[in-house]
Design an enzyme around this catalytic site. Structure first.
Site, PDB file in Angstrom:
ATOM      1  N   CYS A   2       0.868  -1.184   0.000  1.00  0.00           N
ATOM      2  CA  CYS A   2       0.000   0.000   0.000  1.00  0.00           C
ATOM      3  C   CYS A   2       0.910   1.240   0.000  1.00  0.00           C
ATOM      4  O   CYS A   2       2.081   1.136  -0.387  1.00  0.00           O
ATOM      5  CB  CYS A   2      -0.969  -0.026   1.183  1.00  0.00           C
ATOM      6  SG  CYS A   2      -0.178  -0.058   2.800  1.00  0.00           S
ATOM      7  N   ASN A   5       2.324   1.468   4.359  1.00  0.00           N
ATOM      8  CA  ASN A   5       2.613   0.196   5.043  1.00  0.00           C
ATOM      9  C   ASN A   5       2.332   0.269   6.544  1.00  0.00           C
ATOM     10  O   ASN A   5       2.998  -0.380   7.357  1.00  0.00           O
ATOM     11  CB  ASN A   5       4.057  -0.272   4.782  1.00  0.00           C
ATOM     12  CG  ASN A   5       4.337  -1.723   5.194  1.00  0.00           C
ATOM     13  OD1 ASN A   5       5.445  -2.060   5.585  1.00  0.00           O
ATOM     14  ND2 ASN A   5       3.358  -2.591   5.107  1.00  0.00           N
ATOM     15  N   CYS A   7      -1.354   0.701   7.374  1.00  0.00           N
ATOM     16  CA  CYS A   7      -2.787   0.356   7.494  1.00  0.00           C
ATOM     17  C   CYS A   7      -3.131  -0.883   6.668  1.00  0.00           C
ATOM     18  O   CYS A   7      -3.227  -1.984   7.193  1.00  0.00           O
ATOM     19  CB  CYS A   7      -3.670   1.539   7.079  1.00  0.00           C
ATOM     20  SG  CYS A   7      -3.512   2.993   8.151  1.00  0.00           S
ATOM     21  N   ARG A   8      -3.321  -0.699   5.363  1.00  0.00           N
ATOM     22  CA  ARG A   8      -3.878  -1.780   4.548  1.00  0.00           C
ATOM     23  C   ARG A   8      -2.949  -2.980   4.394  1.00  0.00           C
ATOM     24  O   ARG A   8      -3.357  -4.123   4.638  1.00  0.00           O
ATOM     25  CB  ARG A   8      -4.269  -1.240   3.162  1.00  0.00           C
ATOM     26  CG  ARG A   8      -5.413  -0.249   3.218  1.00  0.00           C
ATOM     27  CD  ARG A   8      -5.543   0.536   1.936  1.00  0.00           C
ATOM     28  NE  ARG A   8      -4.406   1.441   1.735  1.00  0.00           N
ATOM     29  CZ  ARG A   8      -4.204   2.161   0.644  1.00  0.00           C
ATOM     30  NH1 ARG A   8      -5.053   2.080  -0.361  1.00  0.00           N
ATOM     31  NH2 ARG A   8      -3.154   2.965   0.568  1.00  0.00           N
ATOM     32  N   SER A   9      -1.707  -2.750   3.951  1.00  0.00           N
ATOM     33  CA  SER A   9      -0.874  -3.929   3.659  1.00  0.00           C
ATOM     34  C   SER A   9      -0.412  -4.691   4.906  1.00  0.00           C
ATOM     35  O   SER A   9      -0.345  -5.921   4.859  1.00  0.00           O
ATOM     36  CB  SER A   9       0.284  -3.594   2.715  1.00  0.00           C
ATOM     37  OG  SER A   9       1.166  -2.666   3.260  1.00  0.00           O
ATOM     38  N   ASP A 119      -7.949   3.672   0.953  1.00  0.00           N
ATOM     39  CA  ASP A 119      -7.058   4.140   2.012  1.00  0.00           C
ATOM     40  C   ASP A 119      -7.899   4.620   3.206  1.00  0.00           C
ATOM     41  O   ASP A 119      -8.690   5.551   3.069  1.00  0.00           O
ATOM     42  CB  ASP A 119      -6.235   5.306   1.433  1.00  0.00           C
ATOM     43  CG  ASP A 119      -5.193   5.806   2.400  1.00  0.00           C
ATOM     44  OD1 ASP A 119      -5.230   5.418   3.581  1.00  0.00           O
ATOM     45  OD2 ASP A 119      -4.334   6.591   1.962  1.00  0.00           O
TER      46      ASP A 119
HETATM   47  P1  4NP Z   1      -1.758   2.762   4.077  1.00  0.00           P
HETATM   48  O1  4NP Z   1      -2.416   4.097   4.668  1.00  0.00           O
HETATM   49  O2  4NP Z   1      -1.228   3.114   2.722  1.00  0.00           O
HETATM   50  O3  4NP Z   1      -2.910   1.819   4.009  1.00  0.00           O
HETATM   51  O4  4NP Z   1      -0.677   2.348   5.050  1.00  0.00           O
HETATM   52  C1  4NP Z   1      -1.727   5.308   4.789  1.00  0.00           C
HETATM   53  C2  4NP Z   1      -0.874   5.512   5.841  1.00  0.00           C
HETATM   54  C3  4NP Z   1      -0.234   6.728   5.979  1.00  0.00           C
HETATM   55  C4  4NP Z   1      -0.450   7.724   5.071  1.00  0.00           C
HETATM   56  C5  4NP Z   1      -1.299   7.524   3.996  1.00  0.00           C
HETATM   57  C6  4NP Z   1      -1.941   6.308   3.851  1.00  0.00           C
HETATM   58  N1  4NP Z   1       0.179   8.982   5.226  1.00  0.00           N
HETATM   59  O5  4NP Z   1      -0.132   9.917   4.457  1.00  0.00           O
HETATM   60  O6  4NP Z   1       1.042   9.120   6.107  1.00  0.00           O
END
Ligand code: 4NP
Length: 164
Positions: A2, A5, A7-9, A119
């Protein structure tokens, strides 16, 4: 894979690892999540994601890291959460060698029509539940894919038939 790294992955990694372990395949299947961005490298998953995962029995305790060109070489399947991740991961594939193993995670979902895992970072709690719903659905599909891949690998070839 993602973006961050956190949340989703990492949740996908936790769900997939639980399924693989339950199937007795832990010593045959390597799983590791990553982010296209390195901003959160070394961090545990977001607390909201960890809590939502824990409520469904998943231990989400991987440490964030950025995806690399080596990952594309080392893994058989590189699953991305959304179209932006797909573009970003493809940019690591400078000689266009790994196109067929880079795929959208939602291709493996059968009970949901979403084409991306959205996201959840800037949204509310519900977003994290939707992420887990999609991940559980898609990981069941990935598990079916792995089972059939392993079955094809395990079936005896000419050498195997000769030996019998
Ligand atoms: P992820 O979510 O891609 O599912 O881990 C996010 C985590 C952090 C951020 C964006 C999306 N950020 O902007 O810091």
């Amino acid at each position: 894979v993602c973006l961050g790294n956190i949340c989703r992955s990492p949740a996908a990694e936790g769900v997939m690892r639980a399924m693989i372990t339950k199937e007795g395949l832990a010593d045959r299947v390597g799983i590791r999540s990553a982010g296209t961005a390195g901003w959160h490298a070394g961090k545990l998953p977001d607390q909201r994601m960890r809590s939502a995962g824990q409520n469904r029995g998943y231990d989400l305790s991987s440490r964030a890291r950025q995806v690399s060109e080596d990952d594309l070489r080392d893994y058989d399947l590189v699953l991305v959460m959304d179209q932006q991740n797909l573009r970003d991961v493809r940019s690591y594939d400078r000689e266009s060698q790994f196109g067929s193993k880079i795929r959208l995670f939602c291709e493996f979902c059968t009970d949901h029509s979403e084409t991306e895992v959205p996201d959840p970072y800037y949204g509310g709690e519900q977003g994290f539940e939707l992420v887990l719903d999609l991940l559980e659905d898609g990981c069941r599909g990935v598990l079916r894919h792995i089972r059939s891949t392993l079955a094809a690998t395990d079936s005896p070839g000419i050498r195997g038939s000769d030996a019998q």
